[in-house]
Design a protein around this motif. Structure first.
Motif, PDB file in Angstrom:
ATOM      1  N   ALA A 190      -0.561   1.472   0.423  1.00  0.00           N
ATOM      2  CA  ALA A 190      -1.273   1.500   1.706  1.00  0.00           C
ATOM      3  C   ALA A 190      -0.253   1.653   2.828  1.00  0.00           C
ATOM      4  O   ALA A 190       0.824   1.045   2.776  1.00  0.00           O
ATOM      5  CB  ALA A 190      -2.069   0.212   1.882  1.00  0.00           C
ATOM      6  N   PRO A 191      -0.567   2.445   3.838  1.00  0.00           N
ATOM      7  CA  PRO A 191       0.373   2.590   4.952  1.00  0.00           C
ATOM      8  C   PRO A 191       0.491   1.284   5.737  1.00  0.00           C
ATOM      9  O   PRO A 191      -0.434   0.472   5.765  1.00  0.00           O
ATOM     10  CB  PRO A 191      -0.237   3.701   5.808  1.00  0.00           C
ATOM     11  CG  PRO A 191      -1.652   3.798   5.390  1.00  0.00           C
ATOM     12  CD  PRO A 191      -1.755   3.251   4.006  1.00  0.00           C
ATOM     13  N   HIS A 192       1.617   1.105   6.383  1.00  0.00           N
ATOM     14  CA  HIS A 192       1.831  -0.081   7.216  1.00  0.00           C
ATOM     15  C   HIS A 192       0.810  -0.061   8.352  1.00  0.00           C
ATOM     16  O   HIS A 192       0.553   0.999   8.940  1.00  0.00           O
ATOM     17  CB  HIS A 192       3.261  -0.059   7.768  1.00  0.00           C
ATOM     18  CG  HIS A 192       3.664  -1.345   8.391  1.00  0.00           C
ATOM     19  ND1 HIS A 192       3.304  -1.682   9.678  1.00  0.00           N
ATOM     20  CD2 HIS A 192       4.386  -2.390   7.899  1.00  0.00           C
ATOM     21  CE1 HIS A 192       3.786  -2.870   9.970  1.00  0.00           C
ATOM     22  NE2 HIS A 192       4.458  -3.316   8.905  1.00  0.00           N
ATOM     23  N   PRO A 193       0.208  -1.202   8.694  1.00  0.00           N
ATOM     24  CA  PRO A 193      -0.842  -1.195   9.738  1.00  0.00           C
ATOM     25  C   PRO A 193      -0.343  -0.743  11.108  1.00  0.00           C
ATOM     26  O   PRO A 193      -1.126  -0.251  11.914  1.00  0.00           O
ATOM     27  CB  PRO A 193      -1.321  -2.655   9.778  1.00  0.00           C
ATOM     28  CG  PRO A 193      -0.293  -3.450   9.061  1.00  0.00           C
ATOM     29  CD  PRO A 193       0.427  -2.523   8.131  1.00  0.00           C
ATOM     30  N   ASP A 194       0.953  -0.898  11.389  1.00  0.00           N
ATOM     31  CA  ASP A 194       1.478  -0.471  12.697  1.00  0.00           C
ATOM     32  C   ASP A 194       1.911   0.993  12.711  1.00  0.00           C
ATOM     33  O   ASP A 194       2.317   1.493  13.755  1.00  0.00           O
ATOM     34  CB  ASP A 194       2.675  -1.345  13.091  1.00  0.00           C
ATOM     35  CG  ASP A 194       2.252  -2.773  13.401  1.00  0.00           C
ATOM     36  OD1 ASP A 194       1.066  -2.970  13.718  1.00  0.00           O
ATOM     37  OD2 ASP A 194       3.106  -3.672  13.304  1.00  0.00           O
ATOM     38  N   LEU A 195       1.815   1.671  11.576  1.00  0.00           N
ATOM     39  CA  LEU A 195       2.242   3.063  11.486  1.00  0.00           C
ATOM     40  C   LEU A 195       1.063   3.974  11.796  1.00  0.00           C
ATOM     41  O   LEU A 195       0.047   3.957  11.107  1.00  0.00           O
ATOM     42  CB  LEU A 195       2.781   3.350  10.079  1.00  0.00           C
ATOM     43  CG  LEU A 195       3.428   4.702   9.852  1.00  0.00           C
ATOM     44  CD1 LEU A 195       4.650   4.855  10.741  1.00  0.00           C
ATOM     45  CD2 LEU A 195       3.803   4.858   8.402  1.00  0.00           C
ATOM     46  N   ARG A 196       1.191   4.755  12.883  1.00  0.00           N
ATOM     47  CA  ARG A 196       0.123   5.686  13.273  1.00  0.00           C
ATOM     48  C   ARG A 196       0.721   6.842  14.065  1.00  0.00           C
ATOM     49  O   ARG A 196       1.863   6.768  14.502  1.00  0.00           O
ATOM     50  CB  ARG A 196      -0.973   4.983  14.061  1.00  0.00           C
ATOM     51  CG  ARG A 196      -0.504   4.365  15.350  1.00  0.00           C
ATOM     52  CD  ARG A 196      -1.630   3.589  16.023  1.00  0.00           C
ATOM     53  NE  ARG A 196      -1.169   2.513  16.841  1.00  0.00           N
ATOM     54  CZ  ARG A 196      -0.837   1.301  16.423  1.00  0.00           C
ATOM     55  NH1 ARG A 196      -0.899   1.014  15.162  1.00  0.00           N
ATOM     56  NH2 ARG A 196      -0.414   0.385  17.255  1.00  0.00           N
ATOM     57  N   LEU A 197      -0.070   7.876  14.229  1.00  0.00           N
ATOM     58  CA  LEU A 197       0.379   9.028  14.997  1.00  0.00           C
ATOM     59  C   LEU A 197       0.498   8.660  16.470  1.00  0.00           C
ATOM     60  O   LEU A 197      -0.315   7.885  16.989  1.00  0.00           O
ATOM     61  CB  LEU A 197      -0.613  10.184  14.855  1.00  0.00           C
ATOM     62  CG  LEU A 197      -0.667  10.868  13.502  1.00  0.00           C
ATOM     63  CD1 LEU A 197      -1.810  11.875  13.476  1.00  0.00           C
ATOM     64  CD2 LEU A 197       0.643  11.557  13.216  1.00  0.00           C
TER      65      LEU A 197
END
Length: 164
Positions: A55-62
């Protein structure tokens, strides 16, 4: 988003650089020019699967869209020429004053006038490219190095010239 979907563990080229005791990897191969030891080995399938399913890190976003990156690269029609006679004189070499063709820009504050000096009639965008070629044909002897450098400079000069 399409590009991000292509960034998968199976498409990645992973490099691990460091001293052998810390990386715990063997380096049975040797680089040709500097003799640097290195090794190549595939990442285990189970590790790639775990990475793909993580699962991607929750703080990782575009990031939000950058307002300074254009959506269109089509050339715009130039505005109609403004009255150049209203432009202030510009100082040029030798202390002589000469009028330059300036366009008055709209300003938002009272009592403020902004001026812009256009580049002329070149209606094409400019781009720069840096190409690095590594080939044994361009090395090995001093003569080859000098000839390769001269050829690269001539090519750069030729590509950089503006056609008449």
């Amino acid at each position: 988003r399409e590009l991000l979907e292509l960034l998968t563990p199976r498409r990645a080229l992973t490099l691990l650089v460091g001293p052998r005791p810390e990386t715990r990897l063997e380096a049975p191969l040797q680089e040709r020019w500097y003799g640097t030891p290195y090794g190549l080995q595939p990442v285990a399938d189970e590790a790639l699967t775990r990475l793909a399913e993580a699962a991607p890190h929750p703080d990782l976003r575009l990031p939000p869209p950058n307002p300074y990156v254009p959506d269109s690269f089509q050339l715009l029609e130039p505005p109609p020429p403004a009255a150049a006679a209203a432009a202030p004189p510009a100082e040029e070499g030798g202390g002589r004053r000469r009028r330059r063709e300036l366009t008055e820009l709209a300003s938002g504050a009272a009592g403020v006038r902004a001026w812009h000096l256009g580049v002329g009639g070149f209606a094409r965008p400019k781009a720069s490219a840096l190409v690095l070629l590594r080939t044994p044909a361009a090395a090995g002897t001093a003569r080859r190095v000098v000839l390769s450098s001269l050829a690269a400079e001539l090519l750069d000069d030729t590509l950089g010239k503006t056609p008449p």
